[in-house]
Scaffold this motif. Structure first.
Motif, PDB file in Angstrom:
ATOM      1  N   LEU A 109       0.828  -1.198   0.000  1.00 62.15           N
ATOM      2  CA  LEU A 109       0.000   0.000   0.000  1.00 62.15           C
ATOM      3  C   LEU A 109       0.868   1.255   0.000  1.00 62.15           C
ATOM      4  N   GLN A 110       1.922   1.264   0.805  1.00 63.85           N
ATOM      5  CA  GLN A 110       2.809   2.431   0.830  1.00 63.85           C
ATOM      6  C   GLN A 110       3.416   2.685  -0.548  1.00 63.85           C
ATOM      7  N   ARG A 111       3.848   1.625  -1.223  1.00 61.07           N
ATOM      8  CA  ARG A 111       4.404   1.785  -2.577  1.00 61.07           C
ATOM      9  C   ARG A 111       3.355   2.317  -3.542  1.00 61.07           C
ATOM     10  N   ASP A 112       2.156   1.743  -3.486  1.00 62.27           N
ATOM     11  CA  ASP A 112       1.086   2.181  -4.384  1.00 62.27           C
ATOM     12  C   ASP A 112       0.735   3.647  -4.144  1.00 62.27           C
ATOM     13  N   MET A 113       0.609   4.030  -2.877  1.00 65.36           N
ATOM     14  CA  MET A 113       0.251   5.408  -2.549  1.00 65.36           C
ATOM     15  C   MET A 113       1.365   6.372  -2.949  1.00 65.36           C
ATOM     16  N   LEU A 114       2.609   5.974  -2.702  1.00 64.91           N
ATOM     17  CA  LEU A 114       3.729   6.825  -3.085  1.00 64.91           C
ATOM     18  C   LEU A 114       3.699   7.086  -4.586  1.00 64.91           C
ATOM     19  N   GLU A 115       3.463   6.045  -5.377  1.00 68.35           N
ATOM     20  CA  GLU A 115       3.439   6.219  -6.829  1.00 68.35           C
ATOM     21  C   GLU A 115       2.316   7.153  -7.257  1.00 68.35           C
ATOM     22  N   LYS A 116       1.159   7.058  -6.602  1.00 72.62           N
ATOM     23  CA  LYS A 116       0.058   7.959  -6.942  1.00 72.62           C
ATOM     24  C   LYS A 116       0.408   9.407  -6.608  1.00 72.62           C
ATOM     25  N   PHE A 117       1.049   9.620  -5.456  1.00 75.19           N
ATOM     26  CA  PHE A 117       1.456  10.980  -5.087  1.00 75.19           C
ATOM     27  C   PHE A 117       2.557  11.496  -6.011  1.00 75.19           C
ATOM     28  N   VAL A 118       3.506  10.637  -6.374  1.00 79.06           N
ATOM     29  CA  VAL A 118       4.554  11.042  -7.324  1.00 79.06           C
ATOM     30  C   VAL A 118       3.927  11.446  -8.649  1.00 79.06           C
ATOM     31  N   ASP A 119       3.000  10.632  -9.138  1.00 77.91           N
ATOM     32  CA  ASP A 119       2.312  10.963 -10.394  1.00 77.91           C
ATOM     33  C   ASP A 119       1.624  12.323 -10.293  1.00 77.91           C
ATOM     34  N   MET A 120       0.996  12.592  -9.154  1.00 78.01           N
ATOM     35  CA  MET A 120       0.317  13.870  -8.970  1.00 78.01           C
ATOM     36  C   MET A 120       1.307  15.029  -9.018  1.00 78.01           C
ATOM     37  N   VAL A 121       2.422  14.912  -8.282  1.00 73.56           N
ATOM     38  CA  VAL A 121       3.422  15.983  -8.270  1.00 73.56           C
ATOM     39  C   VAL A 121       3.992  16.187  -9.673  1.00 73.56           C
ATOM     40  N   GLN A 122       4.257  15.100 -10.369  1.00 72.44           N
ATOM     41  CA  GLN A 122       4.789  15.224 -11.723  1.00 72.44           C
ATOM     42  C   GLN A 122       3.783  15.879 -12.667  1.00 72.44           C
ATOM     43  N   ALA A 123       2.503  15.520 -12.528  1.00 70.32           N
ATOM     44  CA  ALA A 123       1.483  16.135 -13.374  1.00 70.32           C
ATOM     45  C   ALA A 123       1.354  17.631 -13.080  1.00 70.32           C
ATOM     46  N   LEU A 124       1.410  18.000 -11.799  1.00 71.17           N
ATOM     47  CA  LEU A 124       1.276  19.407 -11.434  1.00 71.17           C
ATOM     48  C   LEU A 124       2.471  20.253 -11.859  1.00 71.17           C
ATOM     49  N   THR A 125       3.623  19.624 -12.046  1.00 73.97           N
ATOM     50  CA  THR A 125       4.820  20.378 -12.442  1.00 73.97           C
ATOM     51  C   THR A 125       5.128  20.238 -13.929  1.00 73.97           C
ATOM     52  N   ASP A 126       4.210  19.689 -14.673  1.00 77.78           N
ATOM     53  CA  ASP A 126       4.428  19.458 -16.101  1.00 77.78           C
ATOM     54  C   ASP A 126       3.470  20.317 -16.917  1.00 77.78           C
ATOM     55  N   SER A 127       3.803  21.603 -17.023  1.00 75.93           N
ATOM     56  CA  SER A 127       2.957  22.498 -17.819  1.00 75.93           C
ATOM     57  C   SER A 127       3.831  23.466 -18.604  1.00 75.93           C
ATOM     58  N   GLU A 128       3.289  23.932 -19.689  1.00 76.79           N
ATOM     59  CA  GLU A 128       4.022  24.866 -20.541  1.00 76.79           C
ATOM     60  C   GLU A 128       4.337  26.160 -19.801  1.00 76.79           C
ATOM     61  N   SER A 129       3.376  26.633 -19.007  1.00 78.04           N
ATOM     62  CA  SER A 129       3.608  27.895 -18.288  1.00 78.04           C
ATOM     63  C   SER A 129       4.763  27.761 -17.301  1.00 78.04           C
ATOM     64  N   LEU A 130       4.913  26.595 -16.668  1.00 86.25           N
ATOM     65  CA  LEU A 130       6.036  26.394 -15.750  1.00 86.25           C
ATOM     66  C   LEU A 130       7.349  26.227 -16.517  1.00 86.25           C
ATOM     67  N   ARG A 131       7.317  25.521 -17.630  1.00 87.92           N
ATOM     68  CA  ARG A 131       8.537  25.363 -18.434  1.00 87.92           C
ATOM     69  C   ARG A 131       9.039  26.719 -18.919  1.00 87.92           C
ATOM     70  N   ASP A 132       8.118  27.639 -19.224  1.00 83.89           N
ATOM     71  CA  ASP A 132       8.493  28.970 -19.702  1.00 83.89           C
ATOM     72  C   ASP A 132       9.312  29.746 -18.683  1.00 83.89           C
TER      73      ASP A 132
END
Length: 197
Positions: free
Chosen positions: A123-146
């Motif tokens: 469960l800890q591994r599964d939850m960690l991966e979901k949170f990592v995916d969330m952080v990666q999605a939130l930091t993956d935008s054109e406005s941030l890359r700019d």
């Protein structure tokens, strides 16, 4: 006149999960028994075992549901059109607000889950991966890359998540609330996620 029982299996499952959460809040996960859960859920042991194989599987279901809801709320709190420090603050504040709303469950997830052995580790591994995916999605935008902020790599996301999780747990153990660490958590998150020179 007799009342018909219109409760569905989903209703009973919800009541049992709420009963588990209430028991954790009252006496802590370690001391909680199936009898405590069914008493607080106002249902029977038979109903409990129709939905869960054990106290542990009920706890895992509760934590999974709570964390999935937390991820949805954090992602929904971030407006990608706002300046990046505002986005970071929104994500952190929502995480802390969710943690405070479910203090006992959040603390129990962090501290009691490892005692569940392989079930807890998975469960800890599964939850960690979901949170990592969330952080990666939130930091993956054109406005941030700019502005020089790129999709956070997995190791940096784990460092951020682990640090915030431990800070929340230690603050709660000392009698505080998760929101008490807002400024420290926001500053640390901005330092880790900010533009690379």
């Amino acid at each position: 006149m007799t009342r018909s029982n219109t409760a569905t299996p989903v209703d009973f499952r919800r009541r049992l999960l709420d009963g588990m959460a209430a028991a954790i809040g009252e006496i802590g996960y370690r001391d909680t028994t199936v009898a405590d859960v069914v008493r607080l859920a106002k249902t029977s042991r038979r109903t409990f075992y129709e939905h869960f194989a054990s106290k542990e599987t009920c706890f895992v279901a509760l934590v999974t549901e709570a964390n999935d809801e937390m991820i949805r709320r954090i992602a929904g709190a971030v407006d990608p059109t706002q300046p990046w420090p505002v986005q970071v603050r929104a994500a952190v504040v929502e995480w802390l607000a969710c943690s405070d709303a479910e203090r006992a469950v959040t603390h129990s997830w962090i501290r009691d889950m490892p005692a569940l052995g392989s079930l807890g580790r998975q469960l800890q591994r599964d939850m960690l991966e979901k949170f990592v995916d969330m952080v990666q999605a939130l930091t993956d935008s054109e406005s941030l890359r700019d502005i020089g902020i790129y999709r956070v790599d997995r190791q940096m996301a784990i460092l951020l998540l682990g640090g915030l999780r431990e800070l929340i747990a230690s603050n709660v153990e000392e009698g505080g609330e998760a929101m008490d660490i807002t400024e420290t958590a926001v500053r640390a998150s901005i330092a880790l996620l900010g533009p690379r020179s």
